[in-house]
Design a protein around this motif. Structure first.
Motif, short mmCIF file in Angstrom:
data_model
loop_
_atom_site.label_atom_id
_atom_site.label_comp_id
_atom_site.label_asym_id
_atom_site.label_seq_id
_atom_site.Cartn_x
_atom_site.Cartn_y
_atom_site.Cartn_z
N ASN A 54 6.12 -1.38 39.47
CA ASN A 54 6.61 -2.74 39.68
C ASN A 54 7.18 -2.84 41.10
OD1 ASN A 54 6.18 -3.67 36.95
ND2 ASN A 54 7.89 -2.36 36.36
N GLY A 55 6.28 -3.10 42.03
CA GLY A 55 6.74 -3.14 43.42
C GLY A 55 7.14 -1.75 43.86
N SER A 56 8.35 -1.60 44.36
CA SER A 56 8.85 -0.29 44.76
C SER A 56 10.36 -0.25 44.57
CB SER A 56 8.50 0.02 46.22
OG SER A 56 9.10 -0.93 47.09
N ASN A 57 10.88 0.96 44.33
CA ASN A 57 12.31 1.18 44.20
C ASN A 57 12.79 2.13 45.30
OD1 ASN A 57 11.62 1.12 40.79
ND2 ASN A 57 13.05 -0.32 41.71
N VAL A 58 14.10 2.16 45.49
CA VAL A 58 14.70 3.06 46.46
C VAL A 58 15.11 4.35 45.75
CG1 VAL A 58 16.60 3.41 48.08
CG2 VAL A 58 15.52 1.16 47.90
N TYR A 59 14.68 5.47 46.32
CA TYR A 59 15.04 6.79 45.81
C TYR A 59 15.80 7.57 46.88
CZ TYR A 59 12.25 6.47 41.54
OH TYR A 59 11.77 6.12 40.30
N MET A 60 16.58 8.55 46.43
CA MET A 60 17.35 9.39 47.35
C MET A 60 17.17 10.86 46.96
SD MET A 60 21.47 9.50 48.08
CE MET A 60 21.85 10.24 46.46
N THR A 118 17.48 11.18 43.10
CA THR A 118 18.19 10.14 42.37
C THR A 118 17.49 8.80 42.59
OG1 THR A 118 20.29 11.29 42.72
CG2 THR A 118 20.41 8.99 42.01
N GLN A 119 17.26 8.04 41.51
CA GLN A 119 16.73 6.69 41.64
C GLN A 119 17.89 5.75 41.89
OE1 GLN A 119 14.22 5.38 38.46
NE2 GLN A 119 14.02 3.28 39.26
N ILE A 120 17.88 5.07 43.03
CA ILE A 120 18.99 4.21 43.42
C ILE A 120 18.85 2.82 42.83
CG2 ILE A 120 20.23 3.20 45.37
CD1 ILE A 120 20.58 6.23 45.08
N THR A 121 17.66 2.23 42.86
CA THR A 121 17.45 0.88 42.33
C THR A 121 16.52 0.93 41.12
OG1 THR A 121 15.53 0.35 43.71
CG2 THR A 121 17.72 -0.08 44.64
N THR A 122 16.70 0.00 40.20
CA THR A 122 15.90 -0.03 38.97
C THR A 122 15.27 -1.40 38.70
OG1 THR A 122 17.89 -0.53 37.67
CG2 THR A 122 17.26 1.80 37.90
N ARG A 141 26.30 5.16 52.43
CA ARG A 141 25.86 3.79 52.18
C ARG A 141 24.37 3.64 52.45
NH1 ARG A 141 31.05 1.93 55.60
NH2 ARG A 141 32.51 1.51 53.91
N ILE A 142 23.70 3.01 51.48
CA ILE A 142 22.28 2.73 51.60
C ILE A 142 22.10 1.22 51.60
CG2 ILE A 142 19.99 3.11 50.62
CD1 ILE A 142 21.22 5.48 49.06
N VAL A 143 21.28 0.69 52.48
CA VAL A 143 21.01 -0.74 52.53
C VAL A 143 19.49 -0.93 52.51
CG1 VAL A 143 21.06 -0.82 55.06
CG2 VAL A 143 21.51 -2.90 53.76
N TRP A 144 19.01 -2.01 51.87
CA TRP A 144 17.58 -2.25 51.77
C TRP A 144 17.30 -3.75 51.62
CZ3 TRP A 144 20.61 -0.32 47.85
CH2 TRP A 144 20.65 -1.05 46.66
N VAL A 145 16.00 -4.10 51.73
CA VAL A 145 15.53 -5.47 51.51
C VAL A 145 15.08 -5.57 50.06
CG1 VAL A 145 13.86 -7.23 52.16
CG2 VAL A 145 14.81 -5.73 53.90
N LEU A 153 19.51 -8.69 51.51
CA LEU A 153 19.94 -7.32 51.72
C LEU A 153 20.92 -6.92 50.63
CD1 LEU A 153 20.52 -7.15 55.59
CD2 LEU A 153 18.42 -6.82 54.29
N TYR A 154 20.72 -5.72 50.11
CA TYR A 154 21.64 -5.13 49.13
C TYR A 154 22.13 -3.80 49.69
CZ TYR A 154 20.44 -8.48 45.45
OH TYR A 154 20.28 -9.62 44.71
N MET A 155 23.30 -3.37 49.22
CA MET A 155 23.88 -2.10 49.65
C MET A 155 24.35 -1.31 48.43
SD MET A 155 27.13 -1.33 52.17
CE MET A 155 28.33 -1.85 50.91
N TYR A 156 24.16 0.01 48.48
CA TYR A 156 24.63 0.90 47.41
C TYR A 156 25.56 1.93 48.02
CZ TYR A 156 24.49 4.28 43.55
OH TYR A 156 24.82 5.13 42.54
N ASN A 157 26.76 2.10 47.41
CA ASN A 157 27.72 3.09 47.85
C ASN A 157 27.56 4.33 46.98
OD1 ASN A 157 30.20 4.65 48.16
ND2 ASN A 157 31.00 2.87 49.27
N ILE A 158 27.13 5.43 47.59
CA ILE A 158 26.85 6.65 46.83
C ILE A 158 28.12 7.21 46.20
CG2 ILE A 158 25.95 9.01 47.01
CD1 ILE A 158 24.32 8.00 49.46
N SER A 159 29.25 7.07 46.89
CA SER A 159 30.50 7.63 46.39
C SER A 159 31.03 6.87 45.19
CB SER A 159 31.56 7.64 47.49
OG SER A 159 31.14 8.41 48.58
N THR A 160 30.91 5.54 45.22
CA THR A 160 31.47 4.72 44.14
C THR A 160 30.42 4.29 43.12
OG1 THR A 160 31.13 2.67 45.38
CG2 THR A 160 33.22 3.84 45.72
#
Length: 760
Positions: free
Chosen positions: A133-139, A148-152, A166-170, A181-188
């Motif tokens: 389904n499109g693409s997701n962000v992985y780390m 780790t799968q960051i977005t679902t 911090r990870i940011v993506w479109v 734009l969305y951002m994910y905080n790995i620590s929190t």
């Protein structure tokens, strides 16, 4: 959020020419610039018919072909690791190359399409279509080898970028034409929606700043915007409608703009000034690291990689080549600038003025502030009396006039420093030594059990860690009084100030953390988890990396100053204490002590790779460490142990990593610092209650200065610049309470307590 357009200066003030002395150029076939880190530039290159990754080392001028499968794209680099997407197996996978070991690692193996990788520290992120389904962000965590799968979301997330945690993506989860734009905080583990306009692409991130292109779908224009994570403010950087994808490092944003012929532009977030850097119709794909900007240029159809150094930029010459016309007028007035050497000193003071005006002035008019004048371009002048003099340079040509001023500080011989600040842990005060006369000129009361001390580069503030009250005293060096007290963590010992004087880093040995103090507000703005019992701390000259020794963890934590996160951990010998960085920021020297044998060593860390490249055996228990400004010598204090006759300072030659001299000093030497000129080394003798002064030309003690009880002075305790002292010497409030002979006993007891604490 603030949607106003940031202020700009559109005059040409700092423009370079290609092929100038401050640039590197590499002739390649075809390709695109991808990234720069330190001395290394990486790019994709089509010289073999398809796409491969190449690397160029600016320090060695060597080019390396990283891949040979002709299927690599989108290379990025961080430290000694290069990451890219590779289609060699029929579907794009993520690969990594370790420059130090020449080892290649395949990060992903599933049959999906991966692309647009980004790396920061030990973490790699990319866009992955494995879920259909499109693409997701992985780390991927390099240190733990975990993915780790960051977005679902069942939509497309792409163009991920990472800085620190911090990870940011479109993300188009709200519809195909709604790109935010969305951002994910790995620590929190928290996700945040950054934008709501629905037209955002090509993000980049550094520390707290996100930059991107805003795409106006209706009129086809592209502009650059910025978002500050700390303040939640959004700022429009350009309004040309013709900006290309931006890159960012520190407080500088760089992009190509075709508002006229294509030009390389830079925007400084600290000054809100936009500057055109290179005028060329064929400039493309910039990258930035520190003061270096790299880009691709197709001059005459031949691709070249160029590198421009902001710290050594040349004046703009509009008549040099036709390519450098852009859309700005050729006839420009001069922009006045000059340097002064020295800026301060003793009367009579001979000062040299060097004109650095941009443009082509024809007339120079100098006013030296003491009634004297000159019309020479680069004059010299002698100030015979003490005082503060305002110097003015006015330059002019047929197109206009401009002026620049600066101040010269001339002191009487008796009022000169620089000054050394020695923490007396028994007396709860700081002795201030005039290093010109080697006399104590003031004593400043601070908190209980002061240990570490660091002076900012301007010489205006000294920061003292009070291990007995979990606080930091801020000394105003002009008045020798405490102007603020900052609560920090448990048992603070080490302290360091960044070169800009904006941040202070304090190691809290009892709470296994590092406090980050904002010097403008004297408040702790961040607390960074470190290893067990952090002790020594040092900051590189760029202010981007902080190195912390962890006694019980036997390692060094590398903190990214932009994100206040640990970006790397370097294992060294047991019980590391002192740490120092050379001024180039290329080497870190770390003291370690084997508690079982008493043997002390100094580990040499390469900052580009965060690897130990050498270990120097010094012997005995090591405590203080300092490096000369030219980086040629490291001075290490060695305590007395049993009957081996130490209480010395070892001198290490950094070119050979060998001990070249051993200098006897006082009893139980602790803190060590070098004066700004590199001519003297000051050694704090904890049990002798003295400071030994070593002449670096002969490596021998030339003076001994008495100070207070049990001095420690862990850190860089000598000011980089001279500050006039206005307070007369005073006696410590504890001076009348001393019992003869107790100072030495207390010194031994305090050091034994430190040993017990460090071995817990």
């Amino acid at each position: 959020m603030d949607n106003t357009i940031a202020s700009k200066e559109n005059s040409i003030t700092e423009v370079s020419e290609e092929n100038s002395a401050n640039e590197e150029s590499v002739d390649i076939t075809t390709g695109s610039i991808a990234a720069i880190y330190g001395d290394r530039i990486v790019w994709t290159d089509n010289r073999n018919g398809n796409s491969d990754i190449y690397m160029y080392d600016l320090s060695t001028h060597n080019e390396t072909q990283v891949t040979n499968h002709r299927s690599a794209t989108n290379p990025v680099i961080y430290g000694d690791r290069i990451v890219w997407a590779d289609n060699r197996n029929g579907n794009s996978d993520i690969y990594m190359y370790n420059i130090s070991t020449s080892a290649k690692t395949q990060i992903t193996t599933n049959n999906s399409t991966k692309g647009n990788p980004s790396i920061s520290g030990d973490r790699i992120v990319w866009a992955d279509s494995r879920n259909g389904n499109g693409s997701n962000v992985y780390m991927y965590n390099i240190f733990t080898s975990t993915e780790t799968q960051i977005t679902t979301s069942n939509s497309t997330q792409g163009n991920p970028a990472i800085s620190g945690d911090r990870i940011v993506w479109v993300d188009n989860r709200n519809g195909n034409l709604d790109l935010n734009l969305y951002m994910y905080n790995i620590s929190t583990h928290m996700e945040t929606k950054i934008t709501t306009d629905g037209s955002e692409i090509n993000p980049a991130i550094y520390g707290d700043i996100i930059v991107w292109e805003h795409w106006d779908i209706y009129n086809g224009s592209f502009d650059i915007y910025m978002y500050n994570i700390s303040t939640s403010n959004k700022t429009q950087i350009t309004n040309s409608g013709s900006a290309n994808p931006p890159v960012i490092y520190g407080d500088r944003i760089v992009w190509i703009d075709s508002r006229g012929p294509s030009c390389l532009y830079m925007y400084n977030l600290s000054t809100s000034i936009e500057t055109p850097l290179v005028f060329s119709v064929s400039a493309d794909s910039p990258a930035i690291y520190d003061d270096r900007i790299a880009w691709m240029n197709y001059r005459n159809g031949i691709p070249y990689l160029y590198m421009y150094n902001l710290s050594s930029k040349l004046p703009f010459d509009a008549s040099s080549e036709n390519d450098f016309i852009c859309h700005f007028p050729v006839k420009l007035p001069p922009v006045a600038a000059f340097s002064v050497s020295p800026l301060f000193g003793k009367a009579p003071l001979n000062v040299t003025f060097t004109d650095k005006t941009k443009g082509t002035p024809t007339v120079w008019e100098w006013n030296f502030g003491d009634g004297a004048n000159s019309t020479h371009q680069n004059p010299t002048h002698v100030y015979s009396k003490a005082g503060t003099y305002k110097v003015n340079l006015t330059v002019s040509n047929a197109n206009g006039t401009d002026s620049k001023t600066n101040e010269i500080d001339v002191k009487n011989s008796s009022s000169m420093g620089p000054y050394a600040y020695i923490t007396n842990s028994w007396d709860n005060n700081v002795s201030v030594i005039d290093t010109t006369t080697n006399t104590v000129i003031a004593t400043v009361d601070v908190g209980p059990s002061p240990w570490g001390v660091a002076v900012n580069s301007a010489g205006t503030k000294a920061y003292v860690t009070n291990s007995g009250s979990d606080s930091v005293s801020v000394i105003d060096t002009a008045t020798n009084t405490v102007s603020a007290t900052v609560p920090v963590g448990s048992s603070p010992y080490g302290v360091a100030v960044n070169s800009a004087g904006t941040k202070v880093y304090v190691t809290n040995s009892g709470s296994d953390s590092v406090s980050v103090i904002d010097t403008a507000t004297n408040t702790v703005t961040a607390t960074v988890p470190a290893g067990s019992s952090p002790f020594g701390v040092a900051v590189n000259s760029a202010g981007t990396k902080v190195y912390v020794t962890n006694i019980n963890s036997n390692n060094v934590s590398v903190i990214d100053a932009a994100s206040n996160t640990v970006s790397a951990t370097v294992n060294v010998s047991s019980s590391p204490y002192g740490v120092v960085v050379n001024r180039m920021g290329t080497k870190v020297y770390v003291e370690s002590n084997d508690m079982a044998t008493g043997n002390g060593t100094v580990s040499v860390i390469d900052t580009a790779t965060n690897k130990v490249t050498a270990t120097v055996n010094v012997g005995s228990y090591l405590y203080g460490i300092a490096i000369t400004p030219d980086g040629r010598k490291v001075y290490v204090s060695k305590e007395y142990v049993s009957n081996d006759g130490n209480n010395t300072v070892s001198v290490i030659d950094t070119s050979t990593n060998s001990v070249t001299a051993t200098v006897p000093v006082g009893s139980y030497p602790y803190g060590v610092a070098v004066n700004p000129a590199g001519t003297k080394v000051y050694v704090v003798n904890s049990v002798s209650n003295t400071v030994s002064v070593i002449d670096t030309s002969t490596d021998s003690v030339t003076a001994t200065v008495p100070v207070g009880g049990s001095p420690q002075a862990l850190g860089n305790f000598i000011g980089e610049k001279t500050v006039e002292q206005t307070q007369s010497p005073k006696t410590s409030r504890n001076g009348s309470m001393k019992t003869p002979g107790f100072e030495t006993i207390y010194g031994v007891v305090s050091l034994l307590a430190v040993f017990l604490h460090k071995r817990k």
